[in-house]
Design a protein around this motif. Sequence first.
Motif, short mmCIF file in Angstrom:
data_model
loop_
_atom_site.label_atom_id
_atom_site.label_comp_id
_atom_site.label_asym_id
_atom_site.label_seq_id
_atom_site.Cartn_x
_atom_site.Cartn_y
_atom_site.Cartn_z
N ALA A 5 0.84 -1.21 0.00
CA ALA A 5 0.00 0.00 0.00
C ALA A 5 0.87 1.25 0.00
CB ALA A 5 -0.93 0.00 1.21
N TRP A 8 2.75 1.69 -3.41
CA TRP A 8 1.74 2.19 -4.37
C TRP A 8 1.51 3.68 -4.14
CZ3 TRP A 8 -0.11 0.08 -8.63
CH2 TRP A 8 -1.36 0.43 -9.13
N ARG A 43 -5.78 4.17 -11.26
CA ARG A 43 -6.66 5.00 -10.42
C ARG A 43 -7.69 5.74 -11.30
NH1 ARG A 43 -7.20 4.07 -5.09
NH2 ARG A 43 -8.35 6.02 -5.07
N GLY A 66 -9.13 -4.10 -0.69
CA GLY A 66 -7.77 -3.75 -1.12
C GLY A 66 -7.74 -2.27 -1.46
N THR A 67 -8.30 -1.50 -0.53
CA THR A 67 -8.55 -0.06 -0.71
C THR A 67 -7.29 0.73 -1.01
OG1 THR A 67 -10.31 -0.31 0.90
CG2 THR A 67 -9.50 1.92 0.52
N GLY A 68 -6.22 0.41 -0.28
CA GLY A 68 -4.99 1.21 -0.39
C GLY A 68 -5.09 2.44 0.49
N ASP A 92 -9.17 -3.52 3.96
CA ASP A 92 -7.74 -3.72 3.66
C ASP A 92 -7.16 -4.44 4.87
OD1 ASP A 92 -5.84 -2.05 1.37
OD2 ASP A 92 -4.78 -3.08 3.00
N ASN A 93 -6.02 -5.11 4.68
CA ASN A 93 -5.41 -5.81 5.82
C ASN A 93 -4.09 -5.18 6.24
OD1 ASN A 93 -3.73 -6.61 3.77
ND2 ASN A 93 -3.72 -8.78 4.31
N ASP A 119 -8.79 -9.60 5.85
CA ASP A 119 -8.01 -10.18 4.77
C ASP A 119 -8.95 -10.72 3.69
OD1 ASP A 119 -6.36 -12.16 3.25
OD2 ASP A 119 -4.88 -11.62 4.77
N LEU A 120 -8.60 -10.48 2.43
CA LEU A 120 -9.41 -10.99 1.31
C LEU A 120 -9.59 -12.50 1.39
CD1 LEU A 120 -10.71 -10.49 -1.54
CD2 LEU A 120 -8.43 -10.76 -2.50
N ARG A 121 -8.61 -13.17 2.02
CA ARG A 121 -8.70 -14.64 2.12
C ARG A 121 -9.75 -15.09 3.12
NH1 ARG A 121 -3.43 -13.30 1.74
NH2 ARG A 121 -2.25 -14.21 0.02
N MET A 145 -9.37 -3.99 -6.93
CA MET A 145 -8.47 -3.21 -7.77
C MET A 145 -7.03 -3.38 -7.30
SD MET A 145 -10.91 -1.76 -9.51
CE MET A 145 -10.59 -0.16 -10.19
N ILE A 147 -5.54 -6.07 -6.31
CA ILE A 147 -5.38 -6.94 -5.14
C ILE A 147 -5.29 -8.42 -5.51
CG2 ILE A 147 -7.89 -6.93 -4.67
CD1 ILE A 147 -7.18 -7.24 -1.70
C1 LIG Z 1 -1.79 -2.12 -5.28
S1 LIG Z 1 -2.71 -1.58 -3.89
C2 LIG Z 1 -4.18 -1.02 -4.71
C3 LIG Z 1 -4.92 0.07 -3.97
C4 LIG Z 1 -6.22 0.57 -4.62
N1 LIG Z 1 -7.22 -0.49 -4.72
C5 LIG Z 1 -5.96 1.16 -5.99
O1 LIG Z 1 -6.42 0.56 -6.98
O2 LIG Z 1 -5.33 2.19 -6.08
C6 LIG Z 1 -3.24 -3.16 -3.16
C7 LIG Z 1 -3.93 -3.03 -1.80
O3 LIG Z 1 -4.44 -4.33 -1.45
C8 LIG Z 1 -4.16 -4.58 -0.08
N2 LIG Z 1 -4.08 -6.05 0.10
C9 LIG Z 1 -3.17 -6.90 -0.43
N3 LIG Z 1 -3.44 -8.16 -0.08
C10 LIG Z 1 -4.56 -8.12 0.70
C11 LIG Z 1 -5.34 -9.11 1.36
N4 LIG Z 1 -5.02 -10.41 1.30
N5 LIG Z 1 -6.43 -8.71 2.06
C12 LIG Z 1 -6.76 -7.39 2.14
N6 LIG Z 1 -6.06 -6.40 1.52
C13 LIG Z 1 -4.97 -6.76 0.82
C14 LIG Z 1 -2.85 -3.88 0.19
O4 LIG Z 1 -2.66 -3.63 1.57
C15 LIG Z 1 -3.00 -2.62 -0.66
O5 LIG Z 1 -3.59 -1.59 0.08
#
Ligand SMILES: C[S@@+](CC[C@H](N)C(=O)[O-])C[C@H]1O[C@@H](n2cnc3c(N)ncnc32)[C@H](O)[C@@H]1O
Length: 252
Positions: A5, A8, A43, A66-68, A92-93, A119-121, A145, A147
């Motif tokens: 995050a 990015w 974005r 996976g908000t960021g 987000d995690n 966590d997405l999982r 997005m 993720i």
């Molecule tokens: C590349 S960034 C993308 C941020 C935003 N969605 C964008 O498109 O600008 C990926 C995001 O996914 C989150 N992430 C990665 N693996 C994850 C998981 N297993 N569960 C939840 N969030 C996760 C990261 O912490 C990060 O904030």
Amino acid sequence: MPQTARIWNYWLGGKDNFPVDRAVGDQVLEAFPAIVENARASRAFLARAVRYLAGEAGIRQFLDIGTGLPTANNTHQVAQAVAPECRIVYVDNDPIVLTHARALLTSTPEGATAYIDADLRDPDKILQEAARTLDFTQPIAIMLMGILGHIEDDDQARSIVNHLVGAVPSGSYLTMNDGTDASEEVVEAARIWNQSANPTYHPRSPGRITRFFDGLELVEPGVVSPPRWRPEPSPSGLPAEIDSFCGVGRKP
Ligand SMILES: C[S@@+](CC[C@H](N)C(=O)[O-])C[C@H]1O[C@@H](n2cnc3c(N)ncnc32)[C@H](O)[C@@H]1O
């Protein structure tokens, strides 16, 4: 530990990152200079997709996983500019995203925003907690997005997508965007990333990304490189592609 995050955020020109994040960010940048353009174009796709969903598609609920780190034009700002009553749940995690989450909770009075540290999982936890803010009898746009590339195994990623899509009613949408593995530069950038950053990232072929939309009705123009998804009209013609693929699919 360098974290996705924050790296990015660095590429997007933000300030919420540390020297370790910038160091890996710079190494990736050297192997793959287009990453900054890639991050910005991704974005920009998010904003166009959310504007389409809240506008033409009439969606009023969003689940953005996976908000960021908060940046310009977060999902709720774009959606609520179209329809102030939109309700948005962010997930987000990353603990640093959690500490910045207050900036995402600036809803209009008519709508709502919420943040889940999950966590997405663990889609069950996400769905259970999201139900406090979202009405699962009404259409919801699920946003994944940048993720799914963090989940290496296609079967595991598809099972998570199916679980989430299975929980929302007909007329809901899946919006996703992820890195593609077609250029050598990207493969090298991912190798550098996976040596030092967390979590690891695994770009996929356009065909593998497209299969996440199986069973959904693809909104025109289908699964394409983000700058080609409903671009703003420009006198210079179609914008150049980047090393990502994205799309919007409707649950029949
Ligand atoms: C590349 S960034 C993308 C941020 C935003 N969605 C964008 O498109 O600008 C990926 C995001 O996914 C989150 N992430 C990665 N693996 C994850 C998981 N297993 N569960 C939840 N969030 C996760 C990261 O912490 C990060 O904030």
